[in-house]
Design a protein around this motif. Structure first.
Motif, short mmCIF file in Angstrom:
data_model
loop_
_atom_site.label_atom_id
_atom_site.label_comp_id
_atom_site.label_asym_id
_atom_site.label_seq_id
_atom_site.Cartn_x
_atom_site.Cartn_y
_atom_site.Cartn_z
N VAL A 222 -5.04 0.74 8.07
CA VAL A 222 -4.51 2.10 8.15
C VAL A 222 -5.62 3.14 8.20
CG1 VAL A 222 -3.16 3.83 6.86
CG2 VAL A 222 -2.32 1.50 7.06
N MET B 111 -8.84 1.42 -6.99
CA MET B 111 -7.84 1.13 -5.98
C MET B 111 -8.45 0.57 -4.69
SD MET B 111 -5.02 3.60 -4.28
CE MET B 111 -4.01 3.03 -2.94
N ASP C 185 0.84 -1.21 0.00
CA ASP C 185 0.00 0.00 0.00
C ASP C 185 0.86 1.25 0.00
OD1 ASP C 185 -2.32 -1.50 -0.02
OD2 ASP C 185 -2.61 -1.40 2.15
N TYR D 190 2.21 1.57 -3.51
CA TYR D 190 1.14 2.02 -4.42
C TYR D 190 0.88 3.51 -4.25
CZ TYR D 190 -3.12 2.12 -7.16
OH TYR D 190 -4.06 2.42 -8.12
N LEU E 226 -7.06 -0.92 -0.78
CA LEU E 226 -5.91 -1.13 0.08
C LEU E 226 -5.73 -2.62 0.36
CD1 LEU E 226 -6.29 1.70 2.74
CD2 LEU E 226 -4.53 1.52 0.99
N ALA E 227 -4.48 -3.09 0.29
CA ALA E 227 -4.21 -4.48 0.66
C ALA E 227 -4.41 -4.68 2.16
CB ALA E 227 -2.78 -4.86 0.25
N ASP E 228 -4.14 -3.63 2.93
CA ASP E 228 -4.30 -3.70 4.39
C ASP E 228 -5.07 -2.47 4.86
OD1 ASP E 228 -4.17 -3.84 7.11
OD2 ASP E 228 -2.06 -4.48 7.15
N PRO E 229 -6.40 -2.56 4.93
CA PRO E 229 -7.20 -1.36 5.24
C PRO E 229 -7.17 -0.93 6.70
CG PRO E 229 -8.63 -3.26 4.83
CD PRO E 229 -7.22 -3.73 4.63
#
Lengths: 172, 423
Positions: free
Chosen positions: B290, B283, A81, A84, B285-288
């Motif tokens: 955050v 888009m 992230d 990206y 997020l791979a790890d939300p």
């Protein structure tokens, strides 16, 4: 503490093995620096294990045991992230960065985990501006040795350049 | 209280000759020279930072115990904020009364007294001079004049006030209370972040900014940019023009708050998205974690960006809490000190959550980078090109707080600025 001296190895390490490990870490760091200095940020997460941790920490925070990081990624998802966001959402002037990594030292090797450290300097060049020092700091690393390949389980970048010049876009 | 008898207030001075500078007649125009002229910068130090303003200087959690201190600034002036044995907080100039030495060179620490290294003049935790070596000279020769009085050589002290763990200081005693300075609406916003609960310090970032300090105040009074520059915010719905949003100012126009309420889920259907070329609908997020919102306040807003004139930005965004202190360093540069905190009763999981979320802000943050770069670009433009006036024409001054594509708060700040500066 993150910037305390590295403790002695848990078990004595053969000198030849220590030298081979140091060369492997040096090769790894060359590849890491080259990838970032080419601007290939989306390849950066691949230097880490799936549970790899990356932290960029001002030395005064580390000294005071304050946990705030300038960048902090826990695991591949957060690393991706961050990459990206740099590649696609952040607005910044184009720039060159150049890493210089030195004083690589392996301080422990136990159960396929290599503990190492190194000093780094990063120079940054913006369009129509003279090159300047962006960061100087120390990597405090833990690598996983898989076959003959190293991957970062943990990279803590402790930087002396506490007063950041404008911003840090690419991870040191 | 200040000890201004020995330190005349510069704002009483007549000021420099500024007859070559002319403020444009159009109220939406802002002249370049307020961002680049050394005379204006010097006058700001005297009339604003040393004038009738309350300046943010510390959080009390940075000095929890007697003897604790931090280096800080009021305007460009280096100061020390310290807690004495009785627990009272003091602020005084970081400049020895003898030869003018900036003697405190550490970010923070704990001490019984401050000793200037040059000639060992020694001050207590309130900045009062307590001893001077060789006061009577050596063998009765030399030393201080017979009429030298220690208490006439204290460090320059500042007027200090604390509210809910936040320390403000002023060069002036003839100033309204902090509560009256903020006014009821801004005080209510201030208390949204500082609700009286003890705080937990998470850490501090520092960065230089190649720009004039006022550009940072403008940035947080400018809802127009928030939804356009910050692709990260719009893409993940943290701040979008179509969200419920409000920008309001105090009666004098010097402070402001920009509030936004984040909708549940992603805002793909928001029609304002069509105006935002940088929106990345695909888009994810791979790890939300955050951007995860953990409910902790009764506030209807999920972000409050509060500007307190002249040197503080208070930011509550999702679960990030932070104070940004503006330190001018000449007309073309300032320093930002980002102090990040949570609440003392946060558990480990909440600490980790706030630390993770702080990836958004700071000089390496997903959107912190955008603002720092944009401000540099503005200053580049003003320094490299022929002087002209910038414009802040959006919206109307009579419109209410719900109109957000507007420069209203920037214009109101400069109306107040001109009054305070006599321009």
């Amino acid at each position: 503490m993150l910037n305390a001296p590295a403790p002695p190895p848990a078990k004595p390490i053969d000198r030849a093995l220590l030298r081979d490990l140091r060369l492997a870490v040096e090769d790894f760091n060359c590849d890491y620096a080259d990838t970032l200095d080419r601007g290939d940020i989306e390849a950066w997460p691949d230097f880490f294990t799936d549970d790899g941790v990356y932290r960029l920490i001002a030395r005064d925070n580390a000294d005071a045991n304050l946990p705030l990081s300038l960048m902090s990624c826990e695991g591949k998802g957060m690393l991706k992230d961050r990459a990206y966001a740099i590649a696609n959402t952040e607005m910044f002037a184009p720039r060159y960065t150049m890493h210089h990594i030195a004083q690589v030292r392996v301080t422990d090797f136990d159960d396929q985990i290599v503990t190492a450290q190194a000093n780094y300097i990063i120079l940054e060049t913006l369009i129509d501006e003279p090159t300047r020092l962006l960061q100087c700091g120390k990597y405090r690393d833990k690598f996983l040795l898989q076959g003959d390949k190293l991957l970062l389980k943990e990279r803590n970048c402790i930087y002396d350049t506490v007063l950041v010049p404008t911003c840090i876009v690419f991870p040191p | 209280m200040t000890n201004t008898a020995r330190f005349p207030t510069p704002s009483a001075d007549a000021g420099p000759d500024l007859s070559d500078l002319h403020w444009p007649n159009d109220p939406s125009e802002i002249p370049d020279w307020i961002y680049t002229d050394q005379r204006i910068y010097d006058l700001e130090q005297a009339r604003i930072f040393q004038g009738k303003t309350w300046n943010y200087v510390a959080l009390e959690v940075e000095l929890p115990n007697p003897g604790d201190y931090i280096r800080s600034y009021i305007g460009a002036t280096p100061i020390i904020v310290a807690r004495d044995e009785q627990g009272a907080v003091h602020a005084f100039e970081n400049r020895c009364a003898h030869r003018g030495v900036e003697f405190c060179k550490t970010y923070r620490g704990s001490t019984k007294q401050f000793i200037c290294p040059y000639h060992q003049w020694t001050y207590d935790l309130s900045g009062s001079l307590v001893s001077v070596p060789f006061r009577r000279g050596v063998k009765g020769v030399g030393g201080m004049p017979a009429d030298f009085k220690l208490d006439e050589h204290n460090l320059r002290s500042l007027n200090v006030t604390c509210r809910h763990g936040v320390v403000f200081a002023s060069f002036r005693d003839d100033i309204e209370s902090f509560e009256d300075y903020l006014g009821p609406d801004m005080l209510d916003q201030f208390d949204t972040v500082f609700d009286g609960r003890p705080l937990k310090l998470l850490g501090v970032h520092r960065n230089t900014m190649p720009g004039n300090w006022k550009l940072y105040q403008e940035n947080l009074k400018d809802p127009y940019h928030a939804t356009l520059l910050h692709t990260y915010l719009t893409t993940f719905g943290l701040f979008v023009a179509g969200n419920k949003t409000m920008i309001m100012t105090d009666a004098k126009g010097r402070h402001s708050t920009l509030c936004n309420a984040r909708p549940q889920g992603r805002p793909e259907n928001d029609t304002s998205k069509q105006e935002i070329r940088s929106f990345h609908a695909a888009m994810q997020l791979a790890d939300p974690r955050v951007i995860e919102l953990i409910h902790e306040k009764d506030s209807p807003w999920t972000s409050n960006a509060i500007t307190i004139w002249p040197n503080l930005i208070l930011l509550r965004q999702t679960n990030i809490l932070g104070a940004r202190q503006i330190v001018p360093m000449g007309p073309n540069q300032f320093m930002l000190i980002w102090t990040t905190f949570g609440y003392a009763d946060d558990d480990d999981a909440m600490d980790r959550h706030r630390l993770r979320q702080n990836n958004i802000f700071g000089p390496g943050g997903f959107i912190g980078i955008d603002d720092n770069e944009a401000i540099k670009f503005v200053q580049d433009g003003m320094q490299h090109s022929v002087p002209r006036h910038g414009v802040a024409p959006l919206g109307k001054d009579v419109e209410g707080p719900e109109v957000v594509i507007t420069d209203r708060a920037i214009r109101s700040m400069y109306r107040h600025y001109r009054e305070e500066m006599g321009l």
